[in-house]
Design a protein around this motif. Structure first.
Motif, PDB file in Angstrom:
ATOM      1  N   GLN A  38       0.828  -1.210   0.000  1.00  0.00           N
ATOM      2  CA  GLN A  38       0.000   0.000   0.000  1.00  0.00           C
ATOM      3  C   GLN A  38       0.865   1.263   0.000  1.00  0.00           C
ATOM      4  N   ALA A  41       2.654   1.837  -3.365  1.00  0.00           N
ATOM      5  CA  ALA A  41       1.778   2.404  -4.393  1.00  0.00           C
ATOM      6  C   ALA A  41       1.674   3.919  -4.220  1.00  0.00           C
ATOM      7  N   TRP A  42       1.559   4.377  -2.984  1.00  0.00           N
ATOM      8  CA  TRP A  42       1.498   5.821  -2.729  1.00  0.00           C
ATOM      9  C   TRP A  42       2.817   6.486  -3.122  1.00  0.00           C
ATOM     10  N   LYS A  44       5.098   5.491  -5.271  1.00  0.00           N
ATOM     11  CA  LYS A  44       5.265   5.488  -6.736  1.00  0.00           C
ATOM     12  C   LYS A  44       4.478   6.637  -7.379  1.00  0.00           C
ATOM     13  N   LYS A  45       3.370   6.966  -6.786  1.00  0.00           N
ATOM     14  CA  LYS A  45       2.518   8.013  -7.324  1.00  0.00           C
ATOM     15  C   LYS A  45       3.088   9.411  -7.055  1.00  0.00           C
ATOM     16  N   TYR A  46       3.727   9.622  -5.891  1.00  0.00           N
ATOM     17  CA  TYR A  46       4.086  10.971  -5.476  1.00  0.00           C
ATOM     18  C   TYR A  46       5.574  11.308  -5.421  1.00  0.00           C
ATOM     19  N   LYS A  49      10.818  11.132  -9.492  1.00  0.00           N
ATOM     20  CA  LYS A  49      11.323   9.957 -10.218  1.00  0.00           C
ATOM     21  C   LYS A  49      12.791   9.661  -9.913  1.00  0.00           C
ATOM     22  N   TRP A  68       8.420  -1.110  -3.627  1.00  0.00           N
ATOM     23  CA  TRP A  68       8.532   0.216  -4.243  1.00  0.00           C
ATOM     24  C   TRP A  68       9.250   0.150  -5.573  1.00  0.00           C
TER      25      TRP A  68
END
Length: 154
Positions: A38, A41-42, A44-46, A49, A68
């Motif tokens: 969980q 996923a957060w 990777k989104k925020y 890079k 991650w």
């Protein structure tokens, strides 16, 4: 180059220490795997890079970070019960602008407190949680940008 974004990720829930095993061999529980997935996923989104990740050699931190991304560096100075000073030196010497450290209490809570300008104290960081600190253009101390718990990102 100063570390502008410092992301502190405490390992997810792990098994109890079993007789005959070392602390470094503790694996994530089923709940811990869910927490790590969980939070990953957060992240990777925020996360930027170009975030460079360093991970404690403990199995539970490596399992947490594996959700991650690949390509993180294992760092012995991040192992359980390590003193804070070598970790601070690691950050001072870093050429990276965005760094994530995956590790353990108590040093992860001590590092968060120190970076936020709270000397001689330790913050309690929940298992699986991420604390994201940002360095303002004016310089230290860091500012708390985000705190995320696996319970909140479901």
């Amino acid at each position: 180059m100063a570390v502008r974004n410092l992301i502190l990720w405490r390992h997810a829930e792990a098994e109890d220490l079993l007789h005959g095993h070392s602390d470094l061999e503790r694996a994530l529980t089923k709940k811990g795997h869910k927490q790590a997935k969980q939070m990953a996923a957060w992240l990777k989104k925020y996360l930027p890079k170009q975030t460079y990740a360093m991970v404690s050699p403990a199995l539970r931190t490596r399992e947490t970070a594996a959700y991650w991304a690949e390509g993180w560096q294992e760092e012995n100075r991040l192992a359980p019960e390590r003193p804070l000073q070598p970790i601070l030196q690691l950050l001072e010497q870093s050429p990276f602008e965005h760094i994530m450290l995956v590790g353990h209490q108590p040093w992860i809570g001590e590092l968060a407190a120190q970076c936020l300008g709270m000397e001689d104290t330790q913050l309690s960081i929940k298992k699986g949680a991420v604390w994201w600190l940002r360095l303002p253009k004016s310089g230290p101390p860091y500012k708390l940008y985000s705190v995320q718990s696996p319970d909140l990102v479901e």
